[in-house]
Design a protein around this motif. Structure first.
Motif, PDB file in Angstrom:
ATOM      1  N   PRO A 138       0.829  -1.212   0.000  1.00 45.96           N
ATOM      2  CA  PRO A 138       0.000   0.000   0.000  1.00 45.96           C
ATOM      3  C   PRO A 138       0.860   1.257   0.000  1.00 45.96           C
ATOM      4  CG  PRO A 138      -0.877  -1.602   1.557  1.00 45.96           C
ATOM      5  CD  PRO A 138       0.448  -2.143   1.091  1.00 45.96           C
ATOM      6  N   GLY A 139       0.591   2.136  -0.945  1.00 49.13           N
ATOM      7  CA  GLY A 139       1.316   3.393  -1.023  1.00 49.13           C
ATOM      8  C   GLY A 139       2.642   3.335  -1.736  1.00 49.13           C
ATOM      9  N   ALA A 140       3.025   2.181  -2.261  1.00 48.91           N
ATOM     10  CA  ALA A 140       4.353   2.051  -2.880  1.00 48.91           C
ATOM     11  C   ALA A 140       4.496   2.948  -4.102  1.00 48.91           C
ATOM     12  CB  ALA A 140       4.628   0.596  -3.256  1.00 48.91           C
ATOM     13  N   ARG A 141       3.556   2.859  -5.011  1.00 49.46           N
ATOM     14  CA  ARG A 141       3.654   3.677  -6.226  1.00 49.46           C
ATOM     15  C   ARG A 141       3.582   5.163  -5.885  1.00 49.46           C
ATOM     16  NH1 ARG A 141       0.254  -0.626  -7.572  1.00 49.46           N
ATOM     17  NH2 ARG A 141       1.102  -2.055  -9.153  1.00 49.46           N
ATOM     18  N   GLU A 142       2.723   5.500  -4.939  1.00 49.68           N
ATOM     19  CA  GLU A 142       2.575   6.896  -4.547  1.00 49.68           C
ATOM     20  C   GLU A 142       3.830   7.426  -3.872  1.00 49.68           C
ATOM     21  OE1 GLU A 142      -1.446   4.970  -4.831  1.00 49.68           O
ATOM     22  OE2 GLU A 142       0.496   4.430  -3.943  1.00 49.68           O
ATOM     23  N   ALA A 143       4.529   6.571  -3.122  1.00 45.87           N
ATOM     24  CA  ALA A 143       5.757   6.996  -2.455  1.00 45.87           C
ATOM     25  C   ALA A 143       6.839   7.347  -3.469  1.00 45.87           C
ATOM     26  CB  ALA A 143       6.249   5.895  -1.515  1.00 45.87           C
TER      27      ALA A 143
ATOM     28  N   PHE B  16       4.062   8.223   3.700  1.00 45.04           N
ATOM     29  CA  PHE B  16       5.358   8.752   3.268  1.00 45.04           C
ATOM     30  C   PHE B  16       5.272  10.042   2.464  1.00 45.04           C
ATOM     31  CE2 PHE B  16       8.934   8.924   0.256  1.00 45.04           C
ATOM     32  CZ  PHE B  16       9.991   8.993   1.154  1.00 45.04           C
ATOM     33  N   PRO B  17       4.357  10.205   1.500  1.00 44.37           N
ATOM     34  CA  PRO B  17       4.349  11.456   0.735  1.00 44.37           C
ATOM     35  C   PRO B  17       4.215  12.701   1.604  1.00 44.37           C
ATOM     36  CG  PRO B  17       3.076   9.796  -0.414  1.00 44.37           C
ATOM     37  CD  PRO B  17       3.406   9.218   0.943  1.00 44.37           C
ATOM     38  N   ALA B  18       3.341  12.667   2.604  1.00 45.91           N
ATOM     39  CA  ALA B  18       3.187  13.832   3.481  1.00 45.91           C
ATOM     40  C   ALA B  18       4.460  14.066   4.289  1.00 45.91           C
ATOM     41  CB  ALA B  18       1.992  13.642   4.414  1.00 45.91           C
ATOM     42  N   TRP B  19       5.067  12.961   4.752  1.00 50.38           N
ATOM     43  CA  TRP B  19       6.337  13.111   5.478  1.00 50.38           C
ATOM     44  C   TRP B  19       7.395  13.725   4.569  1.00 50.38           C
ATOM     45  CZ3 TRP B  19      11.258  11.502   4.557  1.00 50.38           C
ATOM     46  CH2 TRP B  19      12.184  11.704   5.593  1.00 50.38           C
ATOM     47  N   LEU B  20       7.467  13.272   3.324  1.00 52.93           N
ATOM     48  CA  LEU B  20       8.490  13.755   2.404  1.00 52.93           C
ATOM     49  C   LEU B  20       8.301  15.245   2.110  1.00 52.93           C
ATOM     50  CD1 LEU B  20      10.938  12.844   0.720  1.00 52.93           C
ATOM     51  CD2 LEU B  20       9.357  12.506  -1.196  1.00 52.93           C
ATOM     52  N   GLU B  21       7.070  15.678   2.002  1.00 49.45           N
ATOM     53  CA  GLU B  21       6.812  17.108   1.796  1.00 49.45           C
ATOM     54  C   GLU B  21       7.443  17.920   2.918  1.00 49.45           C
ATOM     55  OE1 GLU B  21       5.200  18.851  -0.539  1.00 49.45           O
ATOM     56  OE2 GLU B  21       4.272  17.291  -1.779  1.00 49.45           O
ATOM     57  N   ARG B  22       7.300  17.435   4.136  1.00 49.46           N
ATOM     58  CA  ARG B  22       7.893  18.131   5.275  1.00 49.46           C
ATOM     59  C   ARG B  22       9.415  18.055   5.235  1.00 49.46           C
ATOM     60  NH1 ARG B  22       4.418  18.887   9.600  1.00 49.46           N
ATOM     61  NH2 ARG B  22       6.147  20.072  10.490  1.00 49.46           N
ATOM     62  N   TYR B  23       9.940  16.883   4.870  1.00 50.70           N
ATOM     63  CA  TYR B  23      11.385  16.698   4.791  1.00 50.70           C
ATOM     64  C   TYR B  23      11.997  17.651   3.766  1.00 50.70           C
ATOM     65  CZ  TYR B  23      15.911  14.535   3.909  1.00 50.70           C
ATOM     66  OH  TYR B  23      17.260  14.321   3.744  1.00 50.70           O
TER      67      TYR B  23
END
Length: 225
Positions: A87-92, A195-202
């Protein structure tokens, strides 16, 4: 903005790919070919380390290399089709690209088979590096300039730490969230959907995402200030 301001590395098994159904099928075929009973249900609960470590539970040391070669030869026919994207792999991966970054895969798996998994699932990586486990993953992470490494095992955490990369752990594999934290993960997410939301912050600055997230607190995974 630079064309590739950062590189994110991902582990494969139980991070990007739920390979348990395929690996189970491959072990069952290996049992049929060798006559040696392998508890496939048990084996798929401890994915992460190199294949040879698992085979050593079932075969004498002098046979491990030979059987590993047979397993890898059987793998494309039996293990690729049953395996699923996590779940979420492609989106990550897409989130990395959306921010202008590069997404690489660094795995202990036989590299050709890792590439088959990604191709079958339509997950495109900028580079795929196989045959590396735990601290040895740092070789590829450094070579490709990865500032983040995402994995599900304490060995992945050690690889990230050795490389000086930010360790993002997902509690979707054999290691519990507390175990991943204790190993030194910088952040623990319940799965890649966070992960995408975390990455935006990173991308705003690594200091904005310090801390870790309990797996039961899914909502907090997108609020890591």
């Amino acid at each position: 903005m630079a064309a590739h301001p950062f590189t994110v590395g991902f582990d494969l098994d139980m991070t990007l790919v739920d390979s348990r159904p395929g690996i189970k099928a491959a072990y069952l075929e290996l049992t049929a070919r060798t006559g040696v009973t392998i508890d496939a249900e048990l084996a798929i609960t401890r994915l992460g380390p190199p294949l040879e470590q698992e085979l050593a539970h079932w075969f004498p040391a002098e046979r491990v290399d030979e059987v590993a070669d047979l397993y890898r030869a059987l793998y494309p026919r039996h293990a690729i089709a049953p395996s699923l994207a996590m779940p979420g792999a492609r989106e990550a991966v897409a989130a990395v690209r959306r921010l202008g970054g590069r997404a690489i895969v660094v795995t202990a798996k036989h590299e050709p088979n890792a590439k088959l998994h990604l191709s079958h699932l339509g997950i495109e990586a900028d580079a795929v590096i196989g045959w590396l486990w735990a601290e040895a993953k740092a070789e590829a992470l450094r070579e490709h300039g990865a500032s983040v490494y995402v994995g599900d095992h304490t060995g992945d955490v050690r690889g990230a730490r050795t490389a000086g990369a930010h360790s993002v752990a997902v509690s979707t594999g054999p290691c519990e969230a507390d175990e991943l934290r204790a190993a030194g993960a910088d952040v623990v997410l319940p799965d890649l959907t966070a992960f995408p939301a975390w990455l935006e912050r990173y991308a705003e600055g690594p200091e904005a995402v310090a801390g870790s997230v309990a797996p039961e607190d899914r909502a907090a995974a997108t609020d890591l200030a």
